[in-house]
Design an enzyme around this catalytic site. Structure first.
Site, PDB file in Angstrom:
ATOM      1  N   GLY A 206       0.819  -1.205   0.000  1.00 38.46           N
ATOM      2  CA  GLY A 206       0.000   0.000   0.000  1.00 38.46           C
ATOM      3  C   GLY A 206       0.849   1.248   0.000  1.00 38.46           C
TER       4      GLY A 206
ATOM      5  N   GLY B  87      -0.387   9.270   1.416  1.00 35.80           N
ATOM      6  CA  GLY B  87       0.306  10.528   1.625  1.00 35.80           C
ATOM      7  C   GLY B  87       1.369  10.436   2.702  1.00 35.80           C
TER       8      GLY B  87
ATOM      9  N   GLY C 196       3.363   7.762   3.189  1.00 38.48           N
ATOM     10  CA  GLY C 196       4.477   6.925   2.777  1.00 38.48           C
ATOM     11  C   GLY C 196       3.983   5.581   2.275  1.00 38.48           C
TER      12      GLY C 196
ATOM     13  N   ASP D  48     -10.463  10.865  11.388  1.00 35.05           N
ATOM     14  CA  ASP D  48     -10.116  10.595   9.990  1.00 35.05           C
ATOM     15  C   ASP D  48     -10.675   9.232   9.563  1.00 35.05           C
ATOM     16  OD1 ASP D  48      -9.085  11.190   7.514  1.00 35.05           O
ATOM     17  OD2 ASP D  48      -7.077  10.451   7.951  1.00 35.05           O
TER      18      ASP D  48
END
Length: 503
Positions: free
Chosen positions: A344, A347, A349, A462
């Site tokens: 995967g 944003g 890393g 989030d």
């Protein structure tokens, strides 16, 4: 006997040659820039190599000497020799003399060159090479024989620990050699593993440890499952084997295995009390000085290792209820962050699949240096998730905070994230109503735990489908707590001064 070598993985394959040198020559490196044979640079180089050779016979330089000569930048030349920490002065002198001849033969008109032997290295350059950790050209070499399969996991963990311990000892060597050996058992039948590390003594403790850490990181790529190997940089080197390859008497120290007991009086009579007191007083003074030096070094090391983090942030991370892994362990687990192991990217890393030494599969989240998740979010995720235990929350196993690396280690979740199924025409067919219902219920239970039942009251801030992971049974696990906010236990509302989460 000349061994066939390259700047990549090098096996112990040797063939007979006309080389009659008594020293174990490894390889040489010649720079790309050349000079004219009759130039001032060549005159200065000859003087420099003669000077280095003459100093190799001295007993007061700990097997190391650097020197430079030349009037201006166009003809200045820098040189250094380093002898292995356990060899005596006579061996050092003869090895450097042999290297002197070979260096001019191998690199007749280059402005920079290195020659490596088992017992020494000799180097020169038209650029300054003093007190700098040079991680450029390197030499690697591995034993052709494998570690037996049942012993490998134990061998790997013992090797990592021994190399890091030896690197720490070498970096902090108080006698100026920056040389250390460590040994230990790697099997139940007492099979031994021997390791050696060394830096050029002009390096600071920090740069020595940094150089050796880079060398340790190369080991998995060059010598995986091998009984021995070595990594050699211009400024540092390491080696390990299952048999002794160094002089155990010369290498022994009170702090290393095999060294004489610090208070041993074997072969000596007892000293009178007055003599003992006169010796003890200066030793106490030395101990105090060394203790102060150690505190200063540790303070500098922490400041450099956690450059972007405040002291209170570091303290919270280091006291979090999770395990701190070394960078080398993570590199071994992920095959040095191999592209084949990447599962995967976002944003923050990349995420890699890895396998720890005990066989456990893990997901390794490696924050990029330009990551939107900074030091505060990294700390937040460690401190928050380490305190949470729920079947619908992803479990944080540990972290790595080394140099500029910020890495999180999670339990491996087999079926990726929910968006992988919802937005894929083929995969979404596996999401029947029963599975969707269970996923919704699991997410709700995880949120209820965060909001009501955990020992912290946490708002995720989030929550999105890419942060919902699915295990092998398609049960959901809430992940990515970098933006999470910890509230008071009795707090039911609050204010914020910025928008958080994904827009």
């Amino acid at each position: 006997m000349l061994c066939l070598l390259s700047f990549h993985t090098i096996e112990y394959c040797c063939s007979t040659s006309s080389d009659t040198s008594p020293w174990n020559y490894l390889d040489s490196y010649c720079g790309n820039i050349t000079y004219n044979s009759g130039s001032t640079y060549r005159t200065n180089l000859n003087f420099l190599l003669d000077t280095l050779s003459s100093h190799a016979s001295r007993t007061d330089n700990n097997g190391f000497y650097n020197f430079s000569t030349g009037d201006d930048a166009s003809n200045k030349v820098y040189g250094v020799f380093l002898c292995r920490g356990d060899v005596n002065t006579d061996v050092c002198k003869e090895c450097v003399a042999d290297a002197h001849i070979r260096l001019l033969d191998e690199c007749p008109n280059q402005t920079a060159a290195i020659v490596w032997y088992d017992e020494c290295l000799l180097r020169f350059s038209d650029q300054t090479i003093f007190s700098k950790a040079d991680l450029g050209e390197n030499l690697t070499r591995c034993n052709p024989f494998d570690v037996p399969g049942p012993d490998w996991d134990k061998f790997k963990m013992v090797l990592i620990n021994l190399l890091h311990n030896a690197a720490d000892e070498a970096a902090n060597h108080t006698l100026g050699k920056k040389f250390a050996v460590q040994e230990g058992n790697y099997s139940t039948d007492q099979k031994r593993l021997y390791t050696l590390t060394q830096c050029t003594p002009d390096l600071s403790p920090y740069d020595c440890k940094r150089c050796l850490t880079e060398a340790i990181m190369v080991v998995p790529a060059c010598c995986s499952k091998k009984q021995g190997g070595r990594v050699i940089y211009p400024s540092c080197n390491l080696r390990y084997e299952v048999s002794v390859f160094y002089d155990t008497v010369s290498s022994a120290s009170p702090n290393s295995p095999g060294g004489p007991p610090p208070n041993s009086t074997e072969g000596k009579g007892r000293s009178p009390p007055r003599a003992a007191f006169s010796i003890a007083v200066p030793l106490i003074g030395v101990a105090v000085v060394l203790f102060v030096m150690a505190l200063v070094f540790l303070k500098r090391r922490l400041r450099k290792s956690y450059v972007a983090m405040a002291p209170e942030t570091i303290a919270e991370i280091l006291t979090a209820e999770s395990l701190q892994y070394s960078l080398t362990e993570i590199q071994i687990a992920t095959n040095n962050f191999s592209v084949d192991n990447k599962i995967g990217e976002g944003g923050f890393g990349r995420v890699y699949k890895g396998v720890l030494g005990n066989g456990q599969e893990v997901a390794v989240k490696r924050l990029s240096r330009s990551s939107v998740q900074g030091a505060e979010e990294f700390k937040n995720e460690i401190v928050v998730v380490a305190k949470l235990q729920h079947r619908n929350l992803v479990r944080l196993l540990g972290f790595c905070l080394e140099g500029e690396e910020k890495i999180l280690i999670y339990e491996f979740v087999a079926n990726k994230s929910l968006d992988y199924f919802l937005f894929d025409p083929e995969n979404k067919r596996s999401l029947n109503w029963s599975r969707r219902y269970n996923i919704i219920g699991g997410i709700a239970k995880g949120l209820l735990y965060l909001h009501e039942d955990s020992r912290l009251r946490i708002v995720h801030r989030d929550l999105k489908i890419s942060n919902i992971l699915l295990d092998g049974n398609m049960s959901p696990k809430i992940a990515d707590f970098g933006m999470a906010k910890i509230c008071g236990v009795d707090q039911y509302e609050g204010n914020t001064n910025r928008i958080a989460g994904t827009v």
